[in-house]
Design an enzyme around this catalytic site. Sequence first.
Site, PDB file in Angstrom:
ATOM      1  N   GLY A 129      61.603 109.903  49.353  1.00 28.97           N
ATOM      2  CA  GLY A 129      61.119 111.200  48.881  1.00 28.97           C
ATOM      3  C   GLY A 129      61.914 112.390  49.405  1.00 28.97           C
ATOM      4  CG  HIS A 178      55.153 102.436  50.941  1.00 35.10           C
ATOM      5  ND1 HIS A 178      55.213 103.709  51.453  1.00 35.10           N
ATOM      6  CD2 HIS A 178      56.022 102.406  49.898  1.00 35.10           C
ATOM      7  CE1 HIS A 178      56.080 104.422  50.748  1.00 35.10           C
ATOM      8  NE2 HIS A 178      56.582 103.658  49.799  1.00 35.10           N
ATOM      9  CB  SER A 208      66.207 109.436  47.408  1.00 37.76           C
ATOM     10  OG  SER A 208      65.245 110.172  48.145  1.00 37.76           O
ATOM     11  CG  ASN A 230      54.788 103.381  45.411  1.00 36.82           C
ATOM     12  OD1 ASN A 230      53.621 103.423  45.014  1.00 36.82           O
ATOM     13  ND2 ASN A 230      55.126 103.641  46.657  1.00 36.82           N
ATOM     14  CD  GLU A 264      54.762 107.366  50.946  1.00 39.28           C
ATOM     15  OE1 GLU A 264      53.924 107.000  50.097  1.00 39.28           O
ATOM     16  OE2 GLU A 264      55.901 107.784  50.644  1.00 39.28           O
ATOM     17  CD  GLU A 271      60.378 101.568  49.956  1.00 35.62           C
ATOM     18  OE1 GLU A 271      60.656 102.150  48.905  1.00 35.62           O
ATOM     19  OE2 GLU A 271      59.237 101.535  50.433  1.00 35.62           O
ATOM     20  CE  LYS A 304      56.126 107.226  46.977  1.00 36.95           C
ATOM     21  NZ  LYS A 304      56.861 107.755  48.100  1.00 36.95           N
TER      22      LYS A 304
HETATM   23  C1  PEP Z   1      58.854 104.813  47.631  1.00 35.03           C
HETATM   24  O1  PEP Z   1      57.835 105.165  47.081  1.00 35.03           O
HETATM   25  O2  PEP Z   1      58.831 103.831  48.343  1.00 35.03           O
HETATM   26  C2  PEP Z   1      60.096 105.550  47.406  1.00 35.03           C
HETATM   27  C3  PEP Z   1      61.220 104.940  47.655  1.00 35.03           C
HETATM   28  O3  PEP Z   1      60.004 106.829  46.952  1.00 35.03           O
HETATM   29  P1  PEP Z   1      61.231 107.748  46.418  1.00 35.03           P
HETATM   30  O4  PEP Z   1      61.964 106.923  45.386  1.00 35.03           O
HETATM   31  O5  PEP Z   1      60.582 108.946  45.822  1.00 35.03           O
HETATM   32  O6  PEP Z   1      62.118 108.052  47.570  1.00 35.03           O
END
Ligand code: PEP
Length: 246
Positions: free
Chosen positions: A169, A91, A209, A9, A93, A163, A11
């Site tokens: 992040g 997601h 992460s 992803n 976000e 997630e 983003k």
């Molecule tokens: C994500 O974009 O859903 C994500 C898991 O980001 P990260 O791997 O940076 O934590």
Amino acid sequence: MAQKIVVGNWKMNLELNEAKELIQGIKNTQDDVRVIVFPSSVFINAVSEGKNEGVEVGAQNFHTEPKGAFTGELSISQLRSSGATVGLIGHSERRAYFSEGNELLKMKVDTAMANNFDFIFCCGEPLMIREAGKELEFVKMQLEESLLHLTKEQMMGKVIAYEPVWAIGTGVTASFDQAESMHRSIRTWIHERYDAETANNVSILYGGSCNQANANELFSCPNVDGGLIGGASLKADSFCTIIDSY
Ligand code: PEP
């Protein structure tokens, strides 16, 4: 058997030349692993044209209407005509910054189904919920209110990404036990709602992460079928190492 999947992803990162360079470096060397990247929608076309075999390109978001006066939005048919074969739904976000709630996300699921557009449904609890020990009921409700109304036939082969919001992040990753416990529960709920065949056919990805140092351990959880990777998908070498963790 659930399909193994590794997702990047991107983003709201990268400019056109960087996106083109990154996609060239992403190689899927695993016959049995599906690899999908989600660039900014404005670059879907360029990334689709530059991708290597065995890599798919998806859209980070889509609108529920097919066309019309929705300034700034993108429909599934527009995204598909640019090269996207799959969309992200829910997601964290989008839930947090764009007020996407379970009701709207259900509409997105139905829009994707009506358009025969593949999707990855994201779920996960914020830190406060985990600290209160309510993560299982929270995630179960996200799934029940937006996804589990699908029929058995529709659920077969679907992709869910768990997630935990506190891991996205942040550099804090769910432990093997935390990931496995949630993934096992999700599979159990699907089994209870549908049956074993459906539960075993749904891919449940972990996101938060996940990187080249911990992917191997996370992917070794019996109920983890792959990963949704943010930060570590922005460099070809780290993303390819994660793909090769299989
Ligand atoms: C994500 O974009 O859903 C994500 C898991 O980001 P990260 O791997 O940076 O934590």
